[in-house]
Write a protein that holds these residues in place. Structure first.
Motif, mmCIF file in Angstrom:
data_model
loop_
_atom_site.group_PDB
_atom_site.id
_atom_site.type_symbol
_atom_site.label_atom_id
_atom_site.label_comp_id
_atom_site.label_asym_id
_atom_site.label_seq_id
_atom_site.Cartn_x
_atom_site.Cartn_y
_atom_site.Cartn_z
ATOM 1 N N SER A 113 0.722 4.051 -3.013
ATOM 2 C CA SER A 113 0.520 5.479 -2.770
ATOM 3 C C SER A 113 1.575 6.297 -3.505
ATOM 4 C CB SER A 113 0.568 5.756 -1.269
ATOM 5 O OG SER A 113 0.433 7.135 -1.011
ATOM 6 N N ARG B 254 0.831 -1.211 0.000
ATOM 7 C CA ARG B 254 0.000 0.000 0.000
ATOM 8 C C ARG B 254 0.868 1.266 0.000
ATOM 9 N NH1 ARG B 254 -5.204 -1.629 0.608
ATOM 10 N NH2 ARG B 254 -5.574 -3.602 1.711
ATOM 11 N N GLN B 255 1.987 1.229 0.707
ATOM 12 C CA GLN B 255 2.904 2.376 0.663
ATOM 13 C C GLN B 255 3.424 2.600 -0.754
ATOM 14 O OE1 GLN B 255 6.093 1.955 3.530
ATOM 15 N NE2 GLN B 255 4.680 1.382 5.166
ATOM 16 N N GLU C 270 0.897 6.217 -7.250
ATOM 17 C CA GLU C 270 -0.207 7.117 -7.598
ATOM 18 C C GLU C 270 0.296 8.554 -7.725
ATOM 19 O OE1 GLU C 270 -4.264 5.062 -5.836
ATOM 20 O OE2 GLU C 270 -2.931 6.093 -4.430
ATOM 21 N N GLU C 271 1.175 8.957 -6.814
ATOM 22 C CA GLU C 271 1.764 10.296 -6.902
ATOM 23 C C GLU C 271 2.614 10.451 -8.162
ATOM 24 O OE1 GLU C 271 3.949 11.328 -3.425
ATOM 25 O OE2 GLU C 271 2.271 10.964 -2.056
#
Length: 346
Positions: free
Chosen positions: A299, A295-296, A302-303
């Motif tokens: 994230s 999940r990290q 996504e950025e």
């Protein structure tokens, strides 16, 4: 007094992470990408020359009902011969969108198809879940080179004495003495597979994808990051952080690249594929690539895609399984990505 080395390693990571953050501040995405590509090339080590003729030959062709299976052989560099499986759709006509399939640790390229070495279908599809068959049945031509260190491509003595193990350790150790890495040789050979794909008349060279699982995802990620002929990539059972996985537990030595943390964490390297299409698949119960660190990484990716203005080209699926391929979302996604106009995906 604590005599262990854990605190030392923790401090090395934290100090290095702080320096990397300072180096990448104020860089534009295209500048950061160039910096990362150069760092990845250095860490992978020297590549051989790519001028050596592939000299591909067809060994045999077998009808498996919904697809034809070809056994191919080609030469990636002097004295290095590679066995390759090619799955060709029977429905429709080519040229088809084509996928470079990178299997994970195991028995070699037959794992991707769920066959034994004699060509018979196994009762248990295993953690690879016959993903290459899923891909060809979806309408994509699939090319599966046997990865260096697995199956028939092992050190001869180890193949004779320890048939159920890879030659990753021996190859990695010896290649380091020449300033090379096993990961680098595998990425080089993936790029040579793309050379082969680009010369097939039944493969659409403008619609090349890559699909990797576990250690095969490392190959698919790094090859796709360096070779823009790949228009879309799926990474299964690998996307994480080095801190949360590779540094947190025992992994095969082929995962470790000299000096890479001086420039990048794992999501930085997966992000080299941007702004081309990327899909990440991971199991919620995967013990090797823990979901909290997946999940990290998601994230951060996504950025990265948002920074390129390409958020719609990034997707992911965290399925309820373990260290295995699901494919129910990733494979249709890959077909859609390769079916879209290629001009806006490069």
């Amino acid at each position: 007094m604590d005599w262990s080395m854990d605190a030392f390693l923790k401090r090395v990571y934290e100090d290095t992470e702080a320096r990397v953050k300072l180096k990448r501040e104020h860089l534009l995405p295209i500048e950061r990408r160039e910096q990362l590509r150069n760092a990845l090339k250095r860490a992978l080590g020297e590549f051989p020359e790519r001028e050596h003729p592939l000299a591909a030959v067809l060994l045999d062709r077998t009808d498996y009902g919904g697809f034809m299976l070809e056994r191919i052989a080609y030469t990636t560099m002097e004295a290095v011969h590679v066995p390759v499986l090619v799955l060709v759709p029977k429905a429709g006509t080519g040229p088809w969108p084509v996928v470079l399939a990178c299997h994970g640790h195991g028995n070699g390229y037959y794992d991707a198809v769920g066959l034994d070495p004699a060509g018979a279908e196994l009762g248990d599809p295993g953690i690879h879940n016959r993903f290459a068959v899923q891909l060809v049945r979806a309408g994509m031509l699939v090319v599966i080179p046997e990865i260096m260190g697995f199956g028939a491509r092992r050190i001869a003595e180890e193949l004779r004495t320890t048939p159920n193990y890879s030659s990753c350790g021996t190859l990695s150790a010896q290649l380091l003495m020449y300033g090379r890495t096993l990961a680098g040789m595998r990425v080089f050979e993936a790029m040579r597979a793309i050379d082969y794909i680009s010369g097939r008349e039944d493969a659409d060279a403008e619609r090349i994808g890559a699909f990797g699982f576990s250690g095969g995802s490392l190959i698919a990620a790094f090859a796709s990051g360096l070779d823009e002929r790949v228009k879309a990539a799926v990474l299964c059972g690998w996307t994480n952080t080095f801190k949360g996985s590779i540094l947190a537990m025992h992994h095969c030595i082929d995962n470790y690249l000299p000096g890479i943390l001086l420039s990048a964490e794992q999501p930085d390297l997966a992000g080299l594929i941007a702004p081309r299409s990327l899909f990440v698949e991971s199991g919620e119960k995967d013990p090797l690539f823990p979901v909290e660190h997946v999940r990290q990484a998601l994230s951060q990716l996504e950025e990265t895609y948002a920074g390129w203005g390409a958020s719609e080209r990034f997707g992911y699926d965290i399925h309820p399984g373990s260290h295995e391929i699901a494919g129910d979302k990733s494979i249709p996604w890959l077909l859609r990505a390769l079916s879209q106009g290629v001009k806006d995906m490069s």
